[in-house]
Scaffold this motif. Structure first.
Motif, PDB file in Angstrom:
ATOM      1  N   PRO A  84       0.833  -1.210   0.000  1.00 46.95           N
ATOM      2  CA  PRO A  84       0.000   0.000   0.000  1.00 46.95           C
ATOM      3  C   PRO A  84       0.866   1.258   0.000  1.00 46.95           C
ATOM      4  CG  PRO A  84      -0.765  -1.566   1.658  1.00 46.95           C
ATOM      5  CD  PRO A  84       0.565  -2.073   1.170  1.00 46.95           C
ATOM      6  N   ILE A  85       0.449   2.258  -0.774  1.00 41.72           N
ATOM      7  CA  ILE A  85       1.179   3.520  -0.844  1.00 41.72           C
ATOM      8  C   ILE A  85       0.179   4.677  -0.807  1.00 41.72           C
ATOM      9  CG2 ILE A  85       1.250   3.511  -3.389  1.00 41.72           C
ATOM     10  CD1 ILE A  85       4.065   4.822  -3.133  1.00 41.72           C
ATOM     11  N   GLY A  86       0.533   5.730  -0.084  1.00 40.99           N
ATOM     12  CA  GLY A  86      -0.366   6.878   0.042  1.00 40.99           C
ATOM     13  C   GLY A  86       0.391   8.115   0.485  1.00 40.99           C
ATOM     14  N   ILE A  87      -0.347   9.115   0.940  1.00 44.34           N
ATOM     15  CA  ILE A  87       0.223  10.381   1.403  1.00 44.34           C
ATOM     16  C   ILE A  87      -0.416  10.722   2.741  1.00 44.34           C
ATOM     17  CG2 ILE A  87      -1.530  11.786   0.220  1.00 44.34           C
ATOM     18  CD1 ILE A  87       0.673  13.864  -0.349  1.00 44.34           C
ATOM     19  N   THR A  88       0.289  11.481   3.572  1.00 45.84           N
ATOM     20  CA  THR A  88      -0.252  11.916   4.864  1.00 45.84           C
ATOM     21  C   THR A  88      -0.407  13.430   4.882  1.00 45.84           C
ATOM     22  OG1 THR A  88       0.457  10.083   6.273  1.00 45.84           O
ATOM     23  CG2 THR A  88       0.326  12.231   7.297  1.00 45.84           C
ATOM     24  N   LEU A  89      -1.620  13.881   5.202  1.00 47.67           N
ATOM     25  CA  LEU A  89      -1.925  15.299   5.355  1.00 47.67           C
ATOM     26  C   LEU A  89      -2.185  15.602   6.824  1.00 47.67           C
ATOM     27  CD1 LEU A  89      -4.540  15.742   2.462  1.00 47.67           C
ATOM     28  CD2 LEU A  89      -2.052  15.981   2.314  1.00 47.67           C
ATOM     29  N   ASN A  90      -1.686  16.735   7.295  1.00 47.54           N
ATOM     30  CA  ASN A  90      -2.109  17.206   8.616  1.00 47.54           C
ATOM     31  C   ASN A  90      -3.327  18.105   8.416  1.00 47.54           C
ATOM     32  OD1 ASN A  90       0.019  18.914   7.419  1.00 47.54           O
ATOM     33  ND2 ASN A  90      -0.342  20.259   9.178  1.00 47.54           N
ATOM     34  N   LEU A  91      -4.436  17.732   9.048  1.00 43.51           N
ATOM     35  CA  LEU A  91      -5.716  18.400   8.835  1.00 43.51           C
ATOM     36  C   LEU A  91      -6.276  18.910  10.156  1.00 43.51           C
ATOM     37  CD1 LEU A  91      -7.373  15.827   6.377  1.00 43.51           C
ATOM     38  CD2 LEU A  91      -6.073  17.887   5.790  1.00 43.51           C
ATOM     39  N   SER A  92      -7.035  20.000  10.072  1.00 45.63           N
ATOM     40  CA  SER A  92      -7.637  20.585  11.261  1.00 45.63           C
ATOM     41  C   SER A  92      -8.998  21.158  10.891  1.00 45.63           C
ATOM     42  CB  SER A  92      -6.744  21.692  11.827  1.00 45.63           C
ATOM     43  OG  SER A  92      -7.352  22.308  12.943  1.00 45.63           O
ATOM     44  N   PRO A  93     -10.088  20.646  11.467  1.00 43.46           N
ATOM     45  CA  PRO A  93     -11.410  21.194  11.143  1.00 43.46           C
ATOM     46  C   PRO A  93     -11.547  22.617  11.665  1.00 43.46           C
ATOM     47  CG  PRO A  93     -11.570  19.680  12.995  1.00 43.46           C
ATOM     48  CD  PRO A  93     -10.153  19.593  12.491  1.00 43.46           C
ATOM     49  N   SER A  94     -12.198  23.465  10.874  1.00 45.87           N
ATOM     50  CA  SER A  94     -12.279  24.892  11.196  1.00 45.87           C
ATOM     51  C   SER A  94     -13.688  25.276  11.610  1.00 45.87           C
ATOM     52  CB  SER A  94     -11.864  25.727   9.982  1.00 45.87           C
ATOM     53  OG  SER A  94     -10.558  25.402   9.575  1.00 45.87           O
ATOM     54  N   TYR A  95     -13.779  26.114  12.653  1.00 47.16           N
ATOM     55  CA  TYR A  95     -15.069  26.534  13.192  1.00 47.16           C
ATOM     56  C   TYR A  95     -15.068  28.039  13.399  1.00 47.16           C
ATOM     57  CZ  TYR A  95     -15.383  21.562  14.251  1.00 47.16           C
ATOM     58  OH  TYR A  95     -15.390  20.201  14.149  1.00 47.16           O
ATOM     59  N   PRO A  96     -16.212  28.700  13.116  1.00 49.54           N
ATOM     60  CA  PRO A  96     -16.304  30.139  13.371  1.00 49.54           C
ATOM     61  C   PRO A  96     -16.489  30.413  14.858  1.00 49.54           C
ATOM     62  CG  PRO A  96     -18.382  29.317  12.508  1.00 49.54           C
ATOM     63  CD  PRO A  96     -17.415  28.163  12.472  1.00 49.54           C
ATOM     64  N   ALA A  97     -15.915  31.487  15.339  1.00 50.01           N
ATOM     65  CA  ALA A  97     -16.002  31.841  16.751  1.00 50.01           C
ATOM     66  C   ALA A  97     -17.390  32.331  17.138  1.00 50.01           C
ATOM     67  CB  ALA A  97     -14.960  32.905  17.085  1.00 50.01           C
ATOM     68  N   SER A  98     -18.194  32.725  16.153  1.00 52.97           N
ATOM     69  CA  SER A  98     -19.554  33.188  16.421  1.00 52.97           C
ATOM     70  C   SER A  98     -20.435  32.820  15.240  1.00 52.97           C
ATOM     71  CB  SER A  98     -19.575  34.707  16.629  1.00 52.97           C
ATOM     72  OG  SER A  98     -19.441  35.382  15.390  1.00 52.97           O
ATOM     73  N   ARG A  99     -21.715  33.184  15.321  1.00 51.44           N
ATOM     74  CA  ARG A  99     -22.637  32.928  14.220  1.00 51.44           C
ATOM     75  C   ARG A  99     -22.626  34.051  13.194  1.00 51.44           C
ATOM     76  NH1 ARG A  99     -28.040  30.425  17.235  1.00 51.44           N
ATOM     77  NH2 ARG A  99     -26.987  28.602  18.173  1.00 51.44           N
ATOM     78  N   GLU A 100     -21.830  35.063  13.436  1.00 48.77           N
ATOM     79  CA  GLU A 100     -21.761  36.177  12.494  1.00 48.77           C
ATOM     80  C   GLU A 100     -21.220  35.706  11.149  1.00 48.77           C
ATOM     81  OE1 GLU A 100     -20.209  39.953  13.651  1.00 48.77           O
ATOM     82  OE2 GLU A 100     -20.525  39.550  15.781  1.00 48.77           O
ATOM     83  N   PHE A 101     -21.758  36.280  10.074  1.00 44.17           N
ATOM     84  CA  PHE A 101     -21.382  35.861   8.728  1.00 44.17           C
ATOM     85  C   PHE A 101     -19.884  36.033   8.476  1.00 44.17           C
ATOM     86  CE2 PHE A 101     -21.047  36.507   4.079  1.00 44.17           C
ATOM     87  CZ  PHE A 101     -21.576  35.287   3.663  1.00 44.17           C
ATOM     88  N   LYS A 102     -19.319  37.118   9.018  1.00 42.01           N
ATOM     89  CA  LYS A 102     -17.899  37.365   8.784  1.00 42.01           C
ATOM     90  C   LYS A 102     -17.039  36.278   9.423  1.00 42.01           C
ATOM     91  CE  LYS A 102     -17.302  40.550  12.712  1.00 42.01           C
ATOM     92  NZ  LYS A 102     -16.851  41.913  13.111  1.00 42.01           N
ATOM     93  N   ASP A 103     -17.456  35.709  10.540  1.00 38.74           N
ATOM     94  CA  ASP A 103     -16.687  34.635  11.154  1.00 38.74           C
ATOM     95  C   ASP A 103     -16.842  33.330  10.373  1.00 38.74           C
ATOM     96  OD1 ASP A 103     -15.665  36.282  13.070  1.00 38.74           O
ATOM     97  OD2 ASP A 103     -17.002  35.627  14.679  1.00 38.74           O
TER      98      ASP A 103
END
Length: 306
Positions: A84-103
């Motif tokens: 088997p051969i593949g690649i490893t990515l470092n990933l981080s899910p992103s979340y807005p700090a508020s419900r404001e559209f700009k966030d």
């Protein structure tokens, strides 16, 4: 031969030699580990060597890493090898700090910068156009990207490796190139300042499954650094034990959900030289006294063995 082709040829030659000499001893191959760190963290944010703050350079580095990955996967198959051969990515899910559209804009851009810039060429045959538009404010020349490159980058792998440590909580920042910055969080934090976020670990893998690939996933790195103190010959790293247990529970839950996590690797066995932080951050299950190289098993190691 121009410099780019020469570098590709050298990389392929090195990989070919590794395949020929080591394949019988290797269970799985990873072409690159954490291309985001090598490209953006090192060449756009300047936090790792070579310490540049040049988005154009970072984009070129990221593209050529992905190209060389596809070339090497193809080379391995042409050699008739079957591990088997593949690649490893470092990933981080992103979340807005508020419900404001700009966030929400901030969270979208963070996701594009950290995750989608690598996932989409690997699995969708293009770069995310919203990020291309954003980068165009600072980068005028995208001629290093050729349409045929995506056929090479998208060479089918046998698995996807994911390094996961923490979520990203962000807010809008009009002064940032990417229009976001890290936001205050009440989550418990490791000594790296990273949120302890096992639930978001599940969110990340669900997102990868829903949007990108059904390939087997290996968690190739997951772990935490803490301020380990040697007291009476012992390191009582209760925070690390809690972190490890909660993230292993998350892996168990993901497999119960059918998300196909094929393996899990903890980072790391030993305290080590941690990129730009040197020896100041300790991720290991085994404590290393860097003055005399003495090794001491931490409580997390002992509990893990049980």
């Amino acid at each position: 031969m121009d410099g780019k082709k020469r570098k590709y040829r050298v990389f392929r030659r090195i990989c070919k030699k590794c395949f020929e000499e080591l394949d019988e001893y290797i269970d799985m191959w990873i072409t690159h580990n954490e291309p985001w760190c090598v490209s953006f963290l090192s060449n756009a944010l300047g936090e790792h060597a070579p310490g540049k703050r040049d988005l154009q350079v970072a984009l070129k580095v990221a593209h050529h890493i992905l190209l060389s990955h596809g070339m090497v996967v193809n080379l391995y198959r042409r050699l008739g090898l079957r591990k088997p051969i593949g690649i490893t990515l470092n990933l981080s899910p992103s979340y807005p700090a508020s419900r404001e559209f700009k966030d929400k804009i901030a969270a979208n851009n963070c996701d594009g910068f950290f995750n989608r810039w690598f996932l989409e060429p690997l699995f969708k045959g293009s770069y995310p156009i919203d990020m291309v538009n954003l980068y165009s404010n600072r980068v005028s020349d995208f001629s290093f990207i050729k349409e045929e490159d995506f056929n090479i980058i998208g060479e089918r792998c046998d698995f996807l490796g994911i390094n996961y440590y923490n979520r990203s909580l962000v807010e809008f920042d009009p002064m940032s190139i990417l229009l976001y910055r890290g936001a205050y969080s009440e989550y418990k934090k490791t000594s790296m300042g990273w949120d302890v976020s096992p639930d978001e670990f599940i969110d990340l893998i669900k997102m990868v499954r829903e949007k990108y690939t059904d390939l087997p996933i290996y968690i190739t790195e997951n772990g935490s650094a803490w301020d380990d103190n040697l007291v009476d010959g012992q390191i009582n790293d209760a925070d690390r034990i809690e972190y490890l247990i909660e993230h292993l529970k998350a892996v168990e839950k993901m497999n119960e959900m059918g998300l196909n996590i094929k393996g899990y690797f903890y980072w790391s066995l030993l305290d080590n030289f941690e990129w730009g932080y040197g020896y100041s951050k300790r991720f290991g299950l085994v404590y290393v006294d860097f003055k005399n190289q003495m090794r001491i098993k931490k409580k997390a190691f002992i509990n893990t063995k049980k």
